[in-house]
Design a protein around this motif. Sequence first.
Motif, short mmCIF file in Angstrom:
data_model
loop_
_atom_site.label_atom_id
_atom_site.label_comp_id
_atom_site.label_asym_id
_atom_site.label_seq_id
_atom_site.Cartn_x
_atom_site.Cartn_y
_atom_site.Cartn_z
N VAL A 91 1.41 23.61 16.38
CA VAL A 91 -0.06 23.40 16.52
C VAL A 91 -0.43 22.21 17.26
CG1 VAL A 91 -2.21 22.86 15.22
CG2 VAL A 91 -0.45 24.58 14.14
N ILE A 92 -1.22 22.28 18.05
CA ILE A 92 -1.79 21.05 18.80
C ILE A 92 -2.82 20.40 18.11
CG2 ILE A 92 -2.94 20.46 21.05
CD1 ILE A 92 -1.87 23.01 22.59
N ASN A 93 -2.51 19.01 17.91
CA ASN A 93 -3.56 18.14 17.26
C ASN A 93 -3.18 17.00 18.13
OD1 ASN A 93 -5.16 16.65 15.84
ND2 ASN A 93 -3.94 17.36 13.81
N PHE A 94 -4.41 16.44 18.76
CA PHE A 94 -4.32 15.27 19.59
C PHE A 94 -4.38 13.97 18.67
CE2 PHE A 94 -6.08 18.48 22.64
CZ PHE A 94 -5.10 18.27 23.66
N ALA A 95 -3.57 13.05 19.18
CA ALA A 95 -3.70 11.87 18.34
C ALA A 95 -4.45 11.06 18.65
CB ALA A 95 -2.14 11.36 18.22
N VAL A 96 -5.67 10.60 17.93
CA VAL A 96 -6.56 9.56 18.43
C VAL A 96 -6.53 8.61 17.05
CG1 VAL A 96 -8.10 11.08 19.73
CG2 VAL A 96 -8.39 11.14 17.22
N GLY A 97 -6.74 7.11 17.39
CA GLY A 97 -6.77 6.35 16.43
C GLY A 97 -5.20 5.87 16.12
N ASN A 98 -5.13 5.58 14.93
CA ASN A 98 -3.78 5.12 14.44
C ASN A 98 -2.77 6.08 14.58
OD1 ASN A 98 -5.15 2.59 13.54
ND2 ASN A 98 -5.26 3.32 11.68
N PRO A 99 -1.65 5.75 15.07
CA PRO A 99 -0.44 6.49 15.35
C PRO A 99 -0.03 7.07 13.85
CG PRO A 99 0.09 4.36 16.28
CD PRO A 99 -1.35 4.20 15.64
N ASP A 100 0.36 8.23 13.84
CA ASP A 100 1.01 8.93 12.60
C ASP A 100 2.44 7.96 12.27
OD1 ASP A 100 0.57 11.28 11.03
OD2 ASP A 100 2.71 11.50 11.49
N GLU A 101 2.76 8.18 10.90
CA GLU A 101 3.82 7.36 10.41
C GLU A 101 5.13 7.88 11.04
OE1 GLU A 101 5.38 9.08 6.52
OE2 GLU A 101 3.34 8.55 5.95
N LEU A 102 5.07 9.35 11.51
CA LEU A 102 6.24 9.70 12.13
C LEU A 102 6.24 9.45 13.71
CD1 LEU A 102 6.64 13.45 10.78
CD2 LEU A 102 8.09 11.34 10.18
N GLY A 103 5.24 8.76 14.22
CA GLY A 103 4.93 8.58 15.72
C GLY A 103 4.32 9.79 16.28
N ASP A 104 3.71 9.44 17.26
CA ASP A 104 3.04 10.34 18.15
C ASP A 104 3.77 10.79 19.53
OD1 ASP A 104 0.80 10.26 16.53
OD2 ASP A 104 -0.14 8.55 17.81
N ILE A 105 3.65 12.04 19.98
CA ILE A 105 4.21 12.71 20.99
C ILE A 105 3.43 11.99 22.30
CG2 ILE A 105 4.96 14.51 22.28
CD1 ILE A 105 5.40 16.01 19.43
N HIS A 106 3.86 11.56 23.10
CA HIS A 106 3.30 10.87 24.31
C HIS A 106 3.57 11.69 25.65
CE1 HIS A 106 1.38 7.29 22.22
NE2 HIS A 106 2.60 7.30 21.55
N VAL A 107 2.42 12.26 26.38
CA VAL A 107 2.79 13.11 27.37
C VAL A 107 2.08 12.38 28.72
CG1 VAL A 107 2.31 15.51 28.33
CG2 VAL A 107 2.79 15.10 25.84
N HIS A 108 2.70 12.27 29.63
CA HIS A 108 1.85 11.94 30.82
C HIS A 108 2.37 13.02 32.01
CE1 HIS A 108 0.21 9.38 34.03
NE2 HIS A 108 1.24 9.57 34.70
N VAL A 109 1.21 13.30 32.57
CA VAL A 109 1.30 14.60 33.62
C VAL A 109 0.97 13.73 34.91
CG1 VAL A 109 0.33 16.66 34.29
CG2 VAL A 109 0.74 16.35 31.86
N THR A 110 1.95 14.07 35.97
CA THR A 110 1.58 13.74 37.24
C THR A 110 1.42 14.84 38.03
OG1 THR A 110 3.27 11.74 37.19
CG2 THR A 110 2.74 12.53 39.19
N VAL A 111 0.21 14.85 38.80
CA VAL A 111 -0.21 16.06 39.40
C VAL A 111 0.13 15.93 40.80
CG1 VAL A 111 -1.90 17.64 40.01
CG2 VAL A 111 -1.89 16.64 37.70
N ASN A 112 0.98 16.58 41.38
CA ASN A 112 1.29 16.64 42.78
C ASN A 112 0.57 17.43 43.80
OD1 ASN A 112 3.71 14.74 42.35
ND2 ASN A 112 4.57 16.79 41.39
N GLU A 113 0.09 18.66 43.24
CA GLU A 113 -0.59 19.53 43.89
C GLU A 113 -1.46 20.36 43.02
OE1 GLU A 113 0.48 22.06 47.22
OE2 GLU A 113 2.11 20.75 47.60
#
Length: 139
Positions: A91-113
Motif C-alpha cells: 500500500v502507498i502511504n505518503f510519509a508526512v510529519g514525524n518519521p515512522d519508527e521503522l523509518g521512511d522509504i525515501h524516493v528521489h526521481v530525476t526526470v531526463n525526458e
Amino acid sequence: MIYRIDARIVAPVRDTEVTDRVEDAVRSLFPNVEFEHRPGELVGETHSLERFSERLHEQEILETARTEFFKRADDEGFSFALKKQAAFKGVINFAVGNPDELGDIHVHVTVNEPDVESYIDHVAPPTEDGRPVDPDERA
C-alpha cells in the motif's frame, strides 16, 4: 511520449528487520528496482514508476500524490517519502510529519525526458471529481 527517469530509493533496515522483507516491501511498489545493500539501508535504482502509478490509480490517491510530488519538485525532478509499514502490505502511504519508527522509504526521481511536470502528469494525472483527466482534453 517517451519518459526517461532515474529513481533512487533508499530504505532503512533496522537491526530488528529482515533485509529480504524490506526488499520485498519496496519491490511491491517498485518491482524493477535493483538493490545495493549497505550497512543499515538498502539503496535501489529503477527507471520506471509504472507499477507505482497503477497503485496510485487503484488507491484513488492521485491528488494526494500530485501534492506530495510538487511539494519537493524542481527543474531536475522530485522527491517523496513513503511509510515502510504500509509498503509491507503493498500500500502507498505518503510519509508526512514525524518519521515512522521503522523509518521512511525515501524516493528521489530525476526526470531526463520530457520534463518534471509532464512526468508527474503521467504518473499521477490531474483529476476532476476524483477521476483522472487527460490534460490535452481540458479546454
